[in-house]
Design a protein around this motif. Structure first.
Motif, PDB file in Angstrom:
ATOM      1  N   ILE A 158       0.663  -1.027  -0.071  1.00  0.00           N
ATOM      2  CA  ILE A 158      -0.040  -0.077   0.003  1.00  0.00           C
ATOM      3  C   ILE A 158       0.807   1.322  -0.196  1.00  0.00           C
ATOM      4  O   ILE A 158       0.369   2.413  -0.439  1.00  0.00           O
ATOM      5  N   VAL A 159       2.147   1.274   0.464  1.00  0.00           N
ATOM      6  CA  VAL A 159       3.048   2.205   0.585  1.00  0.00           C
ATOM      7  C   VAL A 159       3.379   2.515  -0.969  1.00  0.00           C
ATOM      8  O   VAL A 159       3.186   3.780  -1.539  1.00  0.00           O
ATOM      9  N   ARG A 160       3.704   1.678  -1.753  1.00  0.00           N
ATOM     10  CA  ARG A 160       4.305   1.581  -2.880  1.00  0.00           C
ATOM     11  C   ARG A 160       3.088   2.081  -3.922  1.00  0.00           C
ATOM     12  O   ARG A 160       3.301   3.203  -4.698  1.00  0.00           O
ATOM     13  N   ARG A 161       1.806   1.489  -3.582  1.00  0.00           N
ATOM     14  CA  ARG A 161       0.716   2.323  -4.467  1.00  0.00           C
ATOM     15  C   ARG A 161       0.338   3.754  -4.131  1.00  0.00           C
ATOM     16  O   ARG A 161       0.185   4.453  -5.003  1.00  0.00           O
ATOM     17  N   SER A 162       0.547   3.983  -2.811  1.00  0.00           N
ATOM     18  CA  SER A 162       0.164   5.454  -2.387  1.00  0.00           C
ATOM     19  C   SER A 162       1.199   6.338  -2.995  1.00  0.00           C
ATOM     20  O   SER A 162       0.895   7.660  -3.332  1.00  0.00           O
ATOM     21  N   ALA A 163       2.410   6.011  -3.302  1.00  0.00           N
ATOM     22  CA  ALA A 163       3.463   6.778  -3.878  1.00  0.00           C
ATOM     23  C   ALA A 163       3.215   7.061  -5.495  1.00  0.00           C
ATOM     24  O   ALA A 163       3.365   7.936  -5.956  1.00  0.00           O
ATOM     25  N   GLU A 164       2.742   5.881  -6.003  1.00  0.00           N
ATOM     26  CA  GLU A 164       2.449   5.806  -7.393  1.00  0.00           C
ATOM     27  C   GLU A 164       1.232   6.626  -7.846  1.00  0.00           C
ATOM     28  O   GLU A 164       1.036   7.318  -8.844  1.00  0.00           O
TER      29      GLU A 164
END
Length: 166
Positions: A158-164
């Motif tokens: 979810i951290v990666r998705r939020s940054a994307e």
């Protein structure tokens, strides 16, 4: 419209824009409505949520600061103290007075001295240090306790998705 609450909210918004905080930023969803704020949370280095950019919405009641606002993540969030629908469950956002279940003391609940900044600092602290004794998301709390590696992997996604999504 409650003039006292809207004046107080305008003052808090002005203070936050004059001296921004390193872990969150706040602005109005719509310039004509002081009671709905967009929040961007940038969790601290060293937390599982580090590197993420999480969008949230803070909604204030017309009788603020007598009653607390609600805070809901708009970005995906996997955390024991965040309901599956994104609502944040922390003591200071619970209505003032005694807890009918006897879990929280009145002093831990909403007090009119709280500001957007103190609320957000509590949320950031919650991200670093979940309270799995009183979970809003039972599955996340169970995974936090029993399969921490799985919890970390899921949070990493979810951290990666939020940054994307930024």
């Amino acid at each position: 419209m409650n003039d006292a609450s809207s004046l107080l909210l305008r003052k808090q918004l002005k203070e936050l824009s004059k001296s921004p905080h390193e872990y969150f930023s706040a602005g109005l969803v719509d310039d004509s409505n002081i009671y709905e704020w967009d929040i961007l949370i940038i969790p601290p280095v060293g937390t599982l949520y580090e590197g993420g950019f999480f969008k949230a919405r803070m909604s204030f009641p017309k009788n603020y600061p007598e009653m607390p606002p609600t805070l809901r993540f708009l970005s995906d969030m996997w955390h024991p103290n965040v309901y599956p629908d994104g609502r944040v469950c922390i003591s200071i956002l619970h209505p003032p007075g005694d807890d009918k279940y006897g879990y929280e003391q009145a002093s831990e609940r909403w007090l009119p001295v709280h500001t957007v900044e103190t609320i957000m600092l509590s949320v950031i602290s919650m991200l670093s240090d979940p309270n799995d004794e009183s979970p809003a998301n039972i599955d996340a709390a169970k995974e936090w306790r029993e399969s921490f590696d799985m919890f970390k992997k899921r949070v990493g996604r979810i951290v990666r998705r939020s940054a994307e999504d930024m």
